[in-house]
Design an enzyme around this catalytic site. Structure first.
Site, short mmCIF file in Angstrom:
data_model
loop_
_atom_site.label_atom_id
_atom_site.label_comp_id
_atom_site.label_asym_id
_atom_site.label_seq_id
_atom_site.Cartn_x
_atom_site.Cartn_y
_atom_site.Cartn_z
N ASP A 133 -2.61 -3.19 2.95
CA ASP A 133 -3.01 -3.28 4.36
C ASP A 133 -4.19 -4.23 4.55
OD1 ASP A 133 -1.07 -1.44 4.80
OD2 ASP A 133 -2.40 0.20 5.40
N GLU A 143 0.82 -1.21 0.00
CA GLU A 143 0.00 0.00 0.00
C GLU A 143 0.85 1.27 0.00
OE1 GLU A 143 -3.61 -0.48 2.00
OE2 GLU A 143 -3.76 1.59 2.70
N TYR A 147 3.82 3.59 12.31
CA TYR A 147 2.79 4.21 11.51
C TYR A 147 1.76 4.95 12.38
CZ TYR A 147 -0.37 4.44 7.53
OH TYR A 147 -1.15 4.86 6.51
#
Length: 829
Positions: A102, A7, A316
């Site tokens: 993801d 992604e 993240y």
DNA sequence: GCAAGGTC
């Protein structure tokens, strides 16, 4: 060749690292990183690479009836050409493809977008792998057991795209057309932004409708052996304890009784030990909220987190997960902090018998909770804000593995002259996680040890008259929490939605308050399109998406039904089109109205000239041509404060961090008219030839400058700060023969010096700031570039990349070419 | 130029 698609670039790099055991190498293709080893290639997308839209014949807002959008075709087209191109090229050479986006709904849809691009080029098998976090074990496991893409789940995401686009675009166009707002100031509505706006508007309505009530509270200072503490009067109100006295007479009576009493007898002592558990791991919302209490806006917190993530210092930042994955070894991560600034904290945590992290309620599969990676930046690499946010993330991780704190609560009740008094003491016995996480409140309240039956001296008694307060406005982080609890938006979009409301002129200031326009938009929607301002729309969409994902419904079932509902909304809207438009227009005007025009009595409004600059003009135009200038910088907004002398509301200029208040524009203009120009030297441009002189001038727009007395024949000018008294010193600049200036504004005088030197320094600083805005160009690189006289964006754009690369260490010619491309692209926009 | 969702 086996092609793997992720992604984002970061995930691509890490997966390549794991699968190749570190042997993968990166190469650039159309500006996209491709990681390669053996016959494998990994490429990262950038989220969605194709987007939905209407065909071009629907582009003109005036030519198309908004209602026509409901049944218009919806097309998908690449939004990231270079990435799509790279994917196509790689596909042709692939004999197997693996989608590794993801592990969530949007990831499945992004995976399907990649699937279709690949499928268009080749017939090779396309598999799907799913993993909950990018760790060696999970990734290897997933690749050993590939699965197929879940087209139903992807279709659920597509239904969302279609419904959001149709409802958002059709209603936005309708409202904008009805209010004749077609430029940049269109009037937008949407499934997420509008219910969010309604939250803010509803709260403002409660505040406006609030009717304060009087009440009284009584306090007594009690003394035990000279040790004082405060106790509050309370009474029994139908079996429950009440502190607020609603009747003035009763309050006065209690006050007198307490004043008459000489001592209070302790009737009850209760001790309790309370465990104060450490906080859960950070998800995005909790992180934004913690950063919010340090003074960061949601947007700012996220953008700093983004940078720290890209630099590799933290994980993240967009996640809903509050449970650390199994393979996060807390001890190992703590170890990474020994010998650093955080040595003491890490050491004390490592000393604990067992290290068991806390867990929240939400466990998701896409990303781990936000935590430090164990890689530490140099203090000097980060600016103050970045460091503060980094430290917050580090300390939050520490807190989640720390011991609980324990508090001792001491409740004392005493009686004096038939009045009950109570005091609640709080003492931190075991600081636990507070030692490593100083952000959450650990304030104590001292109440001495007393015993039942003991007499305490009443030192002082106070009666306080109070009023009930209206509910408080939502702060940004409270709003994000509220959105999360209602299911509005996602972890990655909530802060953007709030930012969008500011941009659209719907909310102002912080905590946000709604504009008149916002109230009108919400009112119009409530009356004719209730669903779009209700959180129900999202809840129903979630249900429909679940049905599609489980195969109980199809994409068409759901979108067709939604289209029918919107048709009905439009039936009602069409009949009231003028009414809605008029109301919106009035509100737009109200947001721009300052007060009466001194010449004709009509309203003075903030208006926009044909060149796009703002000024104050009369609504009576063209009969009345009265105007006042405004500062050229920032977006002017009307604020609540009012000038008593001119009966005009004040103006504030919004310019991000440079936001400032202009005040009453009439006052500013009058001040300028009354002030005299002060000559300080010769004009460097025309002094010798035409005798021009430089003077400190006050302009009617509120700004000050050093400018030539021959203006407008000579336009030479230097900027001066808007605020503070300017003192002209005796010392003169040897180079420019101008006096040094000092600005007195607040406590510390600012020695601005020679205005020409000052401006030159300012420009140099500005150009460094501009350079640093480029991707991957840090302050240090900017300094190195400045050494070879590449100081501005223009400099950078015209240099020979190879030449500069040989002169400047650590910067490649490729990198410079990329910056140049970036600048070219920006210029093309 | 409209939405919301990814990501930078």
């Amino acid at each position: 060749m086996e092609l793997i698609i992720t992604e984002k670039d970061n995930a691509a790099r890490r997966i390549a690292e794991i699968l190749s055991e570190g042997s993968a190498e990166a190469e650039r293709r159309n500006g996209v990183n491709v990681y390669r080893w053996g016959d494998k290639r990994v490429v990262g997308l950038s989220g969605h690479v194709v987007g939905v839209d209407f065909p071009p014949e629907y582009n003109d807002w005036r030519d198309v009836q908004p209602v026509e959008l409901i049944d218009a075709d919806i097309t998908k087209s690449p939004t990231k050409e270079n990435i799509v191109q790279t994917l196509r090229e790689l596909s042709r050479r692939a004999d197997e493809a693996v989608i590794a986006t993801d592990y969530d709904r949007e990831g499945e849809l992004i995976g399907k977008e990649a699937y279709e691009i690949i499928d268009d080029e080749t017939d090779v098998p396309i598999k799907r792998v799913r993993f909950s976090s990018i760790t060696e074990r999970e990734v290897r496991d997933a690749f050993a057991n590939p699965d197929d893409l879940d087209f139903d789940l992807a279709a659920a995401g597509e239904a969302r795209q279609v419904i959001d686009l149709i409802w958002g675009a059709a209603l936005t166009r309708f409202l904008s057309l009805s209010a004749r707002q077609l430029g940049d100031d269109f009037i937008s509505v949407g499934r997420v932004q509008s219910p969010t706006l309604k939250l803010i508007v509803d709260r403002e309505r409660e505040i406006e409708a609030f009717d304060p009530e009087d009440y009284w509270e009584l306090f007594a200072d009690l003394l035990k052996d000279g040790d004082g503490f405060e106790a509050q009067y309370f009474y029994d109100d139908d079996g429950s304890e009440a502190e607020r006295v609603w009747d003035e007479e009763a309050a006065n009576e209690a006050f007198e009784r307490l004043q008459e009493a000489s001592a209070a007898t302790v009737t009850q002592v209760r001790r309790r030990t309370r465990t104060d558990n450490p906080p859960d791991p950070f998800n995005t919302t909790a992180f934004i909220s913690a950063a919010g209490s340090l003074g960061y806006s949601a947007q700012r917190a996220m953008s700093i987190a983004e940078e720290l993530y890209t630099a590799g210092y933290m994980t993240y930042p967009r996640t809903d997960n509050t449970v650390y994955p199994d393979d996060l070894d807390p001890e190992e991560l703590l170890d990474a902090f020994t010998g650093t600034t955080f040595d003491e904290e890490a050491a004390s945590l490592l000393e604990q018998d067992d290290i068991e992290p806390t867990e929240g309620d939400d466990e998701t599969t896409d990303h781990p909770p936000i935590h430090p990676t164990g890689e530490l930046p140099n203090r000097s690499e980060l600016d103050e804000d970045e460091w503060e946010i980094f430290e917050l993330v580090v300390r939050r991780f520490f807190a989640t593995v720390a011991e609980p704190a324990t508090w001792e609560h001491l409740r004392v009740v005493a009686e004096a002259n038939d009045c009950q008094l109570k005091a609640n003491g709080k003492r931190l016995v075991e600081p636990g996680y507070h030692d490593v996480y100083p952000y959450s409140s650990a304030s104590e309240n001292h109440v001495p040890d007393v015993e039942e039956g003991e007499d305490l001296v009443i030192d002082d008694v106070e009666l306080e008259a109070k009023q009930t307060q209206p509910p408080r406005r939502y702060g940004q982080s409270r709003l994000i929490e509220k959105m999360e609890s209602l299911g509005l938006g996602t972890k990655a979009t909530r802060h953007n939605t709030i930012e969008k409301l500011y941009d659209r002129g719907y909310i102002e200031q912080d905590p946000p308050r709604p504009t008149t326009l916002a109230k009108a938009v919400v009112e119009a929607a409530e009356e004719f399109a209730d669903l779009i301002v209700s959180e129900e729309m999202t809840a129903e969409l979630e249900e429909d998406m679940a049905a599609i994902a489980s195969g109980e419904a199809t994409l068409d079932d759901v979108t067709d039904e939604s289209r029918e509902m919107l048709e009905k909304v439009f039936d009602a809207l069409h009949e009231s089109r003028e009414e809605v438009g008029d109301h919106l227009q009035e509100s737009l005007k109200a947001d721009r109205t300052l007060g009466p025009c001194p010449e004709c009595g009509e309203d003075l409004l903030i208006r926009k000239s044909r060149h796009g600059s703002h000024f104050v003009g009369c609504d009576g135009f063209p009969d009345c041509r009265y105007t006042l200038p405004l500062p050229s910088k920032g977006e002017p907004t009307v604020i609540d404060e009012k000038c008593e002398e001119h009966d005009l509301k004040h103006v504030k200029l919004l310019a991000g961090r440079d936001t400032f208040t202009h005040g009453c524009p009439q006052c500013r203009a009058d001040e300028a008219d009354e002030s005299e120009d002060e000559v300080i030297g010769d004009c460097p441009e025309c002094g010798e030839e035409d005798g021009g002189e430089l003077a400190i001038k006050q302009l009617r727009s509120g700004s000050r400058l050093v400018g030539c007395t021959r203006y407008p024949d000579c336009e030479y000018s230097l900027p001066l700060p808007r605020r503070g008294d300017i003192e002209i010193e005796d010392e003169r600049c040897a180079e420019h023969d101008l006096p040094e200036l000092t600005v007195h504004n607040g406590d510390e005088p600012w020695e601005l010096g020679c205005p020409i030197c000052n401006y030159e320094e300012y420009q140099a600083r500005q150009s460094v700031d501009d350079l640093v805005d480029l991707d991957g160009l840090g302050e240090r690189t900017a300094e190195k570039l400045a050494d070879v006289e590449v100081e501005t964006l223009q400099d950078l754009q015209r240099v020979d990349a190879d030449e500069v690369a040989t002169d400047v260490q650590g910067v490649s010619a490729d990198q410079i070419r990329e910056w140049q491309a970036q600048l070219g692209a920006e210029a093309a926009d």
